[in-house]
Design a protein around this motif. Structure first.
Motif, PDB file in Angstrom:
ATOM      1  N   ARG A  22      41.758 -19.233  12.416  1.00 37.55           N
ATOM      2  CA  ARG A  22      42.653 -18.671  13.839  1.00 37.55           C
ATOM      3  C   ARG A  22      42.842 -19.823  14.760  1.00 37.55           C
ATOM      4  NH1 ARG A  22      38.836 -14.735  13.668  1.00 37.55           N
ATOM      5  NH2 ARG A  22      38.393 -15.168  15.725  1.00 37.55           N
ATOM      6  N   CYS A  23      44.096 -20.298  15.179  1.00 40.16           N
ATOM      7  CA  CYS A  23      44.169 -21.087  16.416  1.00 40.16           C
ATOM      8  C   CYS A  23      45.453 -20.490  17.007  1.00 40.16           C
ATOM      9  CB  CYS A  23      44.820 -22.342  15.620  1.00 40.16           C
ATOM     10  SG  CYS A  23      43.874 -23.010  14.438  1.00 40.16           S
ATOM     11  N   GLU A  24      44.917 -19.862  18.187  1.00 40.64           N
ATOM     12  CA  GLU A  24      45.685 -19.216  19.174  1.00 40.64           C
ATOM     13  C   GLU A  24      46.683 -18.063  18.425  1.00 40.64           C
ATOM     14  OE1 GLU A  24      46.905 -20.629  22.506  1.00 40.64           O
ATOM     15  OE2 GLU A  24      45.106 -21.696  22.936  1.00 40.64           O
ATOM     16  N   TYR A  25      48.078 -18.460  18.167  1.00 40.57           N
ATOM     17  CA  TYR A  25      48.835 -17.638  17.513  1.00 40.57           C
ATOM     18  C   TYR A  25      49.184 -17.867  16.114  1.00 40.57           C
ATOM     19  CZ  TYR A  25      49.426 -16.113  22.297  1.00 40.57           C
ATOM     20  OH  TYR A  25      49.245 -15.609  23.577  1.00 40.57           O
ATOM     21  N   LEU A  26      48.409 -19.094  15.563  1.00 40.27           N
ATOM     22  CA  LEU A  26      48.516 -19.456  14.394  1.00 40.27           C
ATOM     23  C   LEU A  26      47.486 -19.224  13.431  1.00 40.27           C
ATOM     24  CD1 LEU A  26      49.908 -23.080  14.932  1.00 40.27           C
ATOM     25  CD2 LEU A  26      51.136 -21.115  14.218  1.00 40.27           C
ATOM     26  N   SER A  27      47.626 -19.027  12.038  1.00 41.62           N
ATOM     27  CA  SER A  27      46.618 -18.686  11.096  1.00 41.62           C
ATOM     28  C   SER A  27      46.973 -19.890   9.998  1.00 41.62           C
ATOM     29  CB  SER A  27      46.765 -17.505  10.315  1.00 41.62           C
ATOM     30  OG  SER A  27      46.430 -16.565  11.243  1.00 41.62           O
ATOM     31  N   PRO A  48      42.764 -28.505   6.588  1.00 43.24           N
ATOM     32  CA  PRO A  48      43.787 -27.820   6.127  1.00 43.24           C
ATOM     33  C   PRO A  48      44.341 -27.947   4.462  1.00 43.24           C
ATOM     34  CG  PRO A  48      44.379 -29.498   7.321  1.00 43.24           C
ATOM     35  CD  PRO A  48      43.195 -29.773   7.231  1.00 43.24           C
ATOM     36  N   VAL A  49      44.652 -26.888   3.859  1.00 46.94           N
ATOM     37  CA  VAL A  49      45.155 -26.688   2.545  1.00 46.94           C
ATOM     38  C   VAL A  49      46.337 -27.774   2.412  1.00 46.94           C
ATOM     39  CG1 VAL A  49      45.929 -25.533   0.655  1.00 46.94           C
ATOM     40  CG2 VAL A  49      44.015 -24.588   2.043  1.00 46.94           C
ATOM     41  N   TRP A  56      35.209 -29.479  13.010  1.00 44.31           N
ATOM     42  CA  TRP A  56      34.241 -28.461  13.117  1.00 44.31           C
ATOM     43  C   TRP A  56      34.345 -27.148  13.970  1.00 44.31           C
ATOM     44  CZ3 TRP A  56      29.917 -28.645  10.198  1.00 44.31           C
ATOM     45  CH2 TRP A  56      29.590 -29.992   9.561  1.00 44.31           C
ATOM     46  N   VAL A  57      34.353 -26.092  13.574  1.00 44.97           N
ATOM     47  CA  VAL A  57      34.615 -24.997  14.214  1.00 44.97           C
ATOM     48  C   VAL A  57      33.770 -23.923  14.101  1.00 44.97           C
ATOM     49  CG1 VAL A  57      37.299 -25.293  13.949  1.00 44.97           C
ATOM     50  CG2 VAL A  57      36.027 -24.092  12.201  1.00 44.97           C
ATOM     51  N   GLU A  58      33.512 -22.904  14.976  1.00 46.46           N
ATOM     52  CA  GLU A  58      32.866 -21.878  15.014  1.00 46.46           C
ATOM     53  C   GLU A  58      32.931 -20.967  13.731  1.00 46.46           C
ATOM     54  OE1 GLU A  58      30.980 -19.810  18.248  1.00 46.46           O
ATOM     55  OE2 GLU A  58      31.323 -21.490  19.458  1.00 46.46           O
ATOM     56  N   GLU A  59      31.901 -20.646  12.821  1.00 49.21           N
ATOM     57  CA  GLU A  59      32.205 -19.666  11.757  1.00 49.21           C
ATOM     58  C   GLU A  59      32.855 -18.433  12.021  1.00 49.21           C
ATOM     59  OE1 GLU A  59      29.113 -17.175   8.568  1.00 49.21           O
ATOM     60  OE2 GLU A  59      28.489 -17.405  10.813  1.00 49.21           O
ATOM     61  N   SER A  60      32.925 -17.820  13.233  1.00 47.40           N
ATOM     62  CA  SER A  60      33.600 -16.569  13.790  1.00 47.40           C
ATOM     63  C   SER A  60      35.171 -16.902  13.697  1.00 47.40           C
ATOM     64  CB  SER A  60      33.242 -16.151  14.956  1.00 47.40           C
ATOM     65  OG  SER A  60      33.406 -17.058  15.937  1.00 47.40           O
ATOM     66  N   ARG A  61      35.471 -18.187  13.789  1.00 44.42           N
ATOM     67  CA  ARG A  61      36.985 -18.434  13.897  1.00 44.42           C
ATOM     68  C   ARG A  61      37.631 -18.570  12.446  1.00 44.42           C
ATOM     69  NH1 ARG A  61      38.532 -23.402  16.950  1.00 44.42           N
ATOM     70  NH2 ARG A  61      40.432 -22.763  16.564  1.00 44.42           N
ATOM     71  N   VAL A  62      36.859 -18.490  11.458  1.00 43.71           N
ATOM     72  CA  VAL A  62      37.254 -18.670   9.925  1.00 43.71           C
ATOM     73  C   VAL A  62      37.300 -17.064   9.467  1.00 43.71           C
ATOM     74  CG1 VAL A  62      37.121 -19.699   7.819  1.00 43.71           C
ATOM     75  CG2 VAL A  62      36.728 -20.928  10.037  1.00 43.71           C
ATOM     76  N   GLY A  63      38.375 -16.537   8.958  1.00 43.94           N
ATOM     77  CA  GLY A  63      38.439 -15.349   8.374  1.00 43.94           C
ATOM     78  C   GLY A  63      38.766 -15.443   7.071  1.00 43.94           C
TER      79      GLY A  63
END
Length: 70
Positions: A22-27, A48-49, A56-63
């Protein structure tokens, strides 16, 4: 198995899996390249695929982390 080995084993389960960052309004579809713990937080190194770069991002930002991979 000591605690450090258990933590390393748990983090290794993330490697190679895909998820949605999740990046603001983008997935953005991402692949998890690495994982670590820092100050009690789980951090994931994602790429990115489609596209370039990594972060590096927090785990909670990746769904929606896939069951496949690793």
């Amino acid at each position: 198995m000591n605690t450090a080995e258990q933590n390393a084993s748990a983090l290794a389960l993330y490697l190679g899996k895909t998820g949605v960052l999740r990046c603001e309004y983008l997935s953005v579809d991402v692949t998890i390249a690495d994982a670590k713990r820092s100050y009690g937080r789980t951090l994931l190194l994602v790429r990115p695929v489609a596209g370039a770069g990594e972060q590096w991002v927090e785990e909670s930002r990746v769904g929606r982390i896939s069951e496949e991979g690793g």
